[in-house]
Design a protein around this motif. Structure first.
Motif, PDB file in Angstrom:
ATOM      1  N   ILE A  13       0.829  -1.200   0.000  1.00  0.00           N
ATOM      2  CA  ILE A  13       0.000   0.000   0.000  1.00  0.00           C
ATOM      3  C   ILE A  13       0.867   1.254   0.000  1.00  0.00           C
ATOM      4  O   ILE A  13       1.732   1.426   0.855  1.00  0.00           O
ATOM      5  N   THR A  14       0.614   2.120  -0.964  1.00  0.00           N
ATOM      6  CA  THR A  14       1.278   3.421  -0.993  1.00  0.00           C
ATOM      7  C   THR A  14       0.207   4.496  -1.104  1.00  0.00           C
ATOM      8  O   THR A  14      -0.776   4.332  -1.822  1.00  0.00           O
ATOM      9  N   LEU A  26       3.417  -0.343   2.264  1.00  0.00           N
ATOM     10  CA  LEU A  26       3.065  -0.964   3.537  1.00  0.00           C
ATOM     11  C   LEU A  26       2.478  -2.364   3.321  1.00  0.00           C
ATOM     12  O   LEU A  26       1.617  -2.556   2.473  1.00  0.00           O
ATOM     13  N   ASN A  27       2.990  -3.316   4.070  1.00  0.00           N
ATOM     14  CA  ASN A  27       2.458  -4.673   4.031  1.00  0.00           C
ATOM     15  C   ASN A  27       2.057  -5.079   5.437  1.00  0.00           C
ATOM     16  O   ASN A  27       2.811  -4.862   6.378  1.00  0.00           O
ATOM     17  N   PRO A  59      -6.012   3.574  -1.784  1.00  0.00           N
ATOM     18  CA  PRO A  59      -4.552   3.653  -1.899  1.00  0.00           C
ATOM     19  C   PRO A  59      -4.141   3.976  -3.332  1.00  0.00           C
ATOM     20  O   PRO A  59      -4.852   3.642  -4.278  1.00  0.00           O
ATOM     21  N   ASP A  60      -3.002   4.655  -3.493  1.00  0.00           N
ATOM     22  CA  ASP A  60      -2.502   4.960  -4.837  1.00  0.00           C
ATOM     23  C   ASP A  60      -2.060   3.675  -5.531  1.00  0.00           C
ATOM     24  O   ASP A  60      -2.316   3.469  -6.700  1.00  0.00           O
ATOM     25  N   THR A  61      -1.386   2.834  -4.782  1.00  0.00           N
ATOM     26  CA  THR A  61      -1.032   1.517  -5.309  1.00  0.00           C
ATOM     27  C   THR A  61      -1.282   0.500  -4.204  1.00  0.00           C
ATOM     28  O   THR A  61      -1.420   0.854  -3.044  1.00  0.00           O
ATOM     29  N   GLY A  62      -1.331  -0.778  -4.594  1.00  0.00           N
ATOM     30  CA  GLY A  62      -1.487  -1.836  -3.609  1.00  0.00           C
ATOM     31  C   GLY A  62      -2.905  -2.340  -3.525  1.00  0.00           C
ATOM     32  O   GLY A  62      -3.820  -1.790  -4.140  1.00  0.00           O
ATOM     33  N   ARG A  63      -3.081  -3.418  -2.768  1.00  0.00           N
ATOM     34  CA  ARG A  63      -4.384  -4.053  -2.672  1.00  0.00           C
ATOM     35  C   ARG A  63      -4.782  -4.282  -1.221  1.00  0.00           C
ATOM     36  O   ARG A  63      -3.939  -4.463  -0.343  1.00  0.00           O
ATOM     37  N   VAL A  64      -6.104  -4.267  -0.987  1.00  0.00           N
ATOM     38  CA  VAL A  64      -6.645  -4.617   0.321  1.00  0.00           C
ATOM     39  C   VAL A  64      -7.442  -5.909   0.137  1.00  0.00           C
ATOM     40  O   VAL A  64      -8.381  -5.950  -0.660  1.00  0.00           O
ATOM     41  N   THR A  72     -10.221  -3.445  -2.528  1.00  0.00           N
ATOM     42  CA  THR A  72      -9.520  -2.160  -2.648  1.00  0.00           C
ATOM     43  C   THR A  72     -10.439  -1.033  -3.114  1.00  0.00           C
ATOM     44  O   THR A  72     -10.380   0.076  -2.610  1.00  0.00           O
ATOM     45  N   ASN A  73     -11.312  -1.346  -4.080  1.00  0.00           N
ATOM     46  CA  ASN A  73     -12.155  -0.283  -4.647  1.00  0.00           C
ATOM     47  C   ASN A  73     -13.612  -0.368  -4.210  1.00  0.00           C
ATOM     48  O   ASN A  73     -14.481   0.295  -4.780  1.00  0.00           O
TER      49      ASN A  73
END
Lengths: 359, 285
Positions: A13-14, A26-27, A59-64, A72-73
Motif C-alpha cells: 500500500i502506498t 506498507l504490508n 490507496p494509490d497503489t497496492g491491494r486490500v 480495494t475499490n
C-alpha cells in the motif's frame, strides 16, 4: 488467543497526499479475532491505514484483501466492517435507539430483530434504558459507547476504532480500556485500533504495530515491543527509556560509557557500535562499590507508585524508577541485569534513522 | 450579601441599563411604535376614528380575496423553486470544501449588492416582446414567447431576486455537518441517496426552514416585481396595499390589509416551525 487465520491483508500500500508520502509500500496482515493496535505519533500514517481498510481512502497503489476478496475499490457501505470515529459522529437528530438502529434499518431487518438488537447493544455497553434520549444529553464517554453499540449491532467481522478514547479524560479513558477488552472478548471479533497513546496500546492489544513516517517500525506483542524494541524510535516511543550509544565487544558483552556490562544478545559481531536500551525500572541503584559504574543522584521526583530519579554517571543522565528513595547528592552505583539490556543496531545513515529501516 | 456586593450589583445593573439603552430606544422608535400605529390605523375607521373590524374584513371582498390567493400561489411556487434550485447548489458547494466560506458568500451576495430595481428592470428587458430572449428566438426562426406581464415573469423575478436568501442559510447548515457523520452513515451501509435522505436532509432542516421564511415573506409582500414584470396587469396583495396608501389615501384600509397579511404569515411560519419541532427526534422514516 488470536488464530492463525489472516482476515485482512494489505499488500504494497502506498498513499500520497499532494506529493507527500503518507504510506510507503506498507504490508500488513490482520488475523481473525486479533486486537491489533496501530501506534505512532501524529502524521505517522496510522489513521490513513485505518481509513484505507474502512474504505474512506483509496490507496494509490497496492491491494486490500478482506476474507480472500480484493476490496480495494469497494465503497465503505459495501464492506463488512464498521468504524468507531474519534468524535463519535452520532446522528444528533436521532434518538440513541435510532442511532443504533440505523445500520439495521438500512439492511431492512424486522422491527422485532432491531428492537432486540438495540436492547442487547445498550446492555452490552452498560447504557440500559438510554434508548429514548438524544445524543446531546449524554456525556462524552456515554456517546462513545453509543457509537460502539451502533457499530457492533451490525455484527461486523472487524471493528475499526480511530482514537476512540482521545477526547475523554484520563480516568474515563482507563475505564473504557477495560470496557473495550471486555467487549472484544464477548463479541469475539477483530479489533483494529488506532492510537498515539502507548499505555493504551500496551493495555489492550494482542499485537502492536508501531509506525513512524509511513513505515512500520515493529510489529509484535506488547511484551515484545516493550522489552525488545527493534530500534531507538520504538524504544523511545514506548515507555521511558535510557538510550545510550555503546560498543558490542563480543557476544554477550557490551561496553556502555566505558564500563563493561554482561548482556544476553549475540550475533552483533565484535567491537561493533550499537545502541542499548535500558528501561528506567531496570536500573538498580546500589552502594557505589557494588555498581558497574558510579554516579550521583541529581534529581528526585515522587510519582506515586515509584520515585523518578536522575543519576549523573560517566557523562550520561540515567533515568531511574525505583520504589526505594535515594536522596539528591547521594553517591550511588548502577547495576543492570544482563537480560534487561536491549541491544539494537545503529542506523547506518540519516535517512534510515528517519524511517527506521535498520535491520 | 454584604454592602460591597450590594453596591456592585447595583452598579452592574445601572451599566447594563446604560449600555442597552440605544437598542431599547431603537426598538421602541422603529419597531414597536410603527407596529402600534399599524394596529391603531388597522382597527379604526377612516372617518370617525372609532374601533372597527371593517378594515380587516376588506380582505374578504372578492377582488382582494382573489389577489391574496394569487399572491400566495405565486410566492409558494417561487419558494419551492428556490428550494429546489438552492439545495443541490448548496450541496455541491459543500462538497467543494472551500477553505474560506467568505468567498462563497460573496459569490451569492454580489448580485444582491446591485440595485434591486436595476436587476428587475434588467429582467424586463430580457423578457420583453422585443427583448433579448425573443430576439434570439426569432433569429433562429422560432416563434416569439409571451412571458412578460404574465405570472411566469413574476415568479422568474422572485426566484432570481430571492434565491440568495435560500442558498445562504442552507449552505451554512450543510457546511456545519461533519464529514465523519456522513462517513459514519456510509460505514453503516447507507448509499448516497440514503445518506442524503436520512442524515443530511434532516440535519439541514433548520437552514431549510429559515430559507423558506426568508423567501416566502418577501415574495408574498413584494409589489415592485409585479409592477415591473407584471406590467400592472397582475395585481398582487402587496400592490393592493400600496394602492390603498398612495392612490386611495386610505391608511386605515392599508393597515388593515397589512395586519391580515402579517397574521397570515405568522400562522404559516408557526406551522412550518411546529412541523420542524414535531418531527425532531421522532421517527421520520
Amino acid at each position: 488467543m488470536a488464530q492463525e487465520n489472516k482476515l485482512i491483508t494489505l499488500e504494497n500500500i502506498t498513499k500520497k497526499y499532494g506529493g507527500q508520502v503518507v504510506l510507503d509500500d506498507l504490508n500488513l496482515y490482520i488475523r481473525e479475532n486479533e486486537f491489533l493496535t496501530l501506534l505512532g505519533p501524529s502524521g505517522c500514517g496510522k489513521t490513513t491505514t485505518l481509513r484505507i481498510i474502512g474504505g474512506f481512502e483509496t490507496p494509490d497503489t497496492g491491494r486490500v484483501i478482506f476474507d480472500g476478496q480484493d476490496i480495494t475499490n469497494l465503497p465503505p457501505n459495501k464492506r463488512q466492517l464498521n468504524t468507531v470515529f474519534q468524535k463519535y459522529a452520532l446522528f444528533t437528530h436521532m434518538t440513541i435507539a435510532e442511532n443504533i438502529a440505523f445500520g439495521l434499518k438500512i439492511k431492512k431487518k424486522s422491527k422485532q430483530y432491531i428492537q432486540d438488537k438495540i436492547d442487547y447493544a445498550l446492555k452490552l455497553v452498560n447504557l440500559d434504558g438510554f434508548g429514548k434520549r438524544m445524543p446531546d444529553s449524554l456525556s462524552g464517554g456515554q456517546q462513545q459507547r453509543i457509537a460502539i453499540a451502533r457499530a457492533i449491532v451490525n455484527e461486523p467481522k472487524v471493528l475499526l476504532l480511530d482514537e476512540p478514547l482521545g477526547a475523554l479524560d484520563l480516568k474515563l479513558r482507563q475505564d473504557m480500556q477495560y470496557e473495550l477488552i471486555r467487549l472484544k472478548n464477548e463479541l469475539g471479533i477483530t479489533f483494529v485500533y488506532v492510537t498515539h497513546d502507548q499505555e493504551e496500546a500496551l493495555t489492550m492489544s494482542d499485537t502492536i504495530m508501531v509506525m513512524n513516517q509511513g513505515y512500520i517500525q515493529q510489529i509484535g506483542s506488547p511484551e515484545m515491543i516493550y522489552n525488545e524494541p527493534k530500534n531507538a524510535f520504538v524504544a523511545d516511543f514506548i515507555g521511558e527509556s535510557n538510550i545510550i550509544g555503546a560498543t558490542m565487544i563480543q557476544d554477550r558483552l557490551v561496553e556502555i560509557l566505558g564500563a563493561k556490562f554482561a548482556c544476553v544478545d549475540e550475533g552483533f559481531g565484535t567491537n561493533q557500535p550499537v545502541d542499548v536500551v535500558i528501561r528506567p525500572e531496570d536500573v538498580d541503584l546500589v552502594e557505589p562499590e557494588q555498581g558497574t559504574i558510579q554516579g550521583v543522584v541529581t534529581s528526585l521526583i515522587f510519582k506515586g507508585v515509584h520515585y523518578e530519579m536522575e543519576v549523573e554517571a560517566n557523562g550520561f543522565t540515567w533515568l531511574v524508577h525505583s520504589t526505594d528513595l535515594s536522596p539528591v547528592g547521594k553517591q550511588v552505583g548502577i547495576k543492570v541485569d544482563p537480560f534487561d539490556i536491549q541491544i539494537m543496531n545503529k542506523p547506518e545513515s540519516e535517512d534510515e534513522e528517519a524511517v527506521g529501516i535498520n535491520e | 450579601m454584604n454592602k460591597r456586593e450590594g453596591r456592585l450589583a447595583k452598579q452592574n445593573k445601572l451599566r447594563q441599563l446604560l449600555l442597552s439603552s440605544p437598542y431599547v430606544l431603537w426598538s421602541i422608535g422603529f419597531i414597536i411604535l410603527p407596529l402600534v400605529m399599524v394596529v391603531y390605523y388597522g382597527l379604526t375607521s377612516r372617518d370617525g376614528g372609532g374601533f372597527t373590524l371593517e378594515n380587516l374584513k376588506l380582505i374578504w371582498e372578492p377582488t382582494h380575496r382573489a389577489t391574496l390567493i394569487l399572491s400566495v400561489q405565486l410566492s409558494v411556487i417561487s419558494t419551492i423553486l428556490c428550494l429546489l434550485i438552492a439545495y443541490p447548489l448548496a450541496l455541491a458547494l459543500r462538497s467543494l470544501r472551500l477553505k474560506s466560506n467568505g468567498f462563497v458568500i460573496l459569490l451569492f451576495m454580489l448580485p444582491m449588492w446591485m440595485n434591486f430595481l436595476l436587476r428587475t428592470i434588467a429582467w424586463q428587458n430580457i423578457l420583453e416582446k422585443n427583448g433579448v430572449i425573443n430576439m434570439l428566438l426569432s433569429a433562429v426562426g422560432l416563434p416569439k414567447l409571451n412571458i412578460i406581464n404574465t405570472p411566469t415573469a413574476i415568479v422568474l423575478g422572485m426566484v432570481y431576486d430571492f434565491l440568495p436568501f435560500m442558498i445562504i442559510p442552507i449552505y451554512n447548515v450543510l457546511s456545519k455537518i461533519g464529514d465523519d457523520v456522513i462517513q459514519a452513515a456510509a460505514d453503516l451501509g447507507a448509499n448516497y441517496f440514503q445518506i442524503l435522505w436520512r442524515v443530511i436532509l434532516p440535519l439541514s432542516k433548520p437552514g431549510i426552514v429559515s430559507g423558506l421564511t426568508m423567501v416566502f415573506v418577501p415574495s408574498l409582500t413584494t409589489f415592485v416585481i409585479s409592477d415591473i414584470l407584471g406590467g400592472g396587469n397582475i395585481l398582487l396583495i402587496g400592490k393592493v396595499i400600496e394602492q390603498k396608501f398612495k392612490m386611495a389615501n386610505d391608511w386605515n384600509a392599508g393597515c388593515g390589509l397589512s395586519l391580515v397579511l402579517m397574521v397570515f404569515i405568522f400562522i404559516c411560519m408557526a406551522i412550518v416551525q411546529k412541523y420542524d419541532k414535531d418531527s425532531e427526534g421522532t421517527s421520520v422514516w
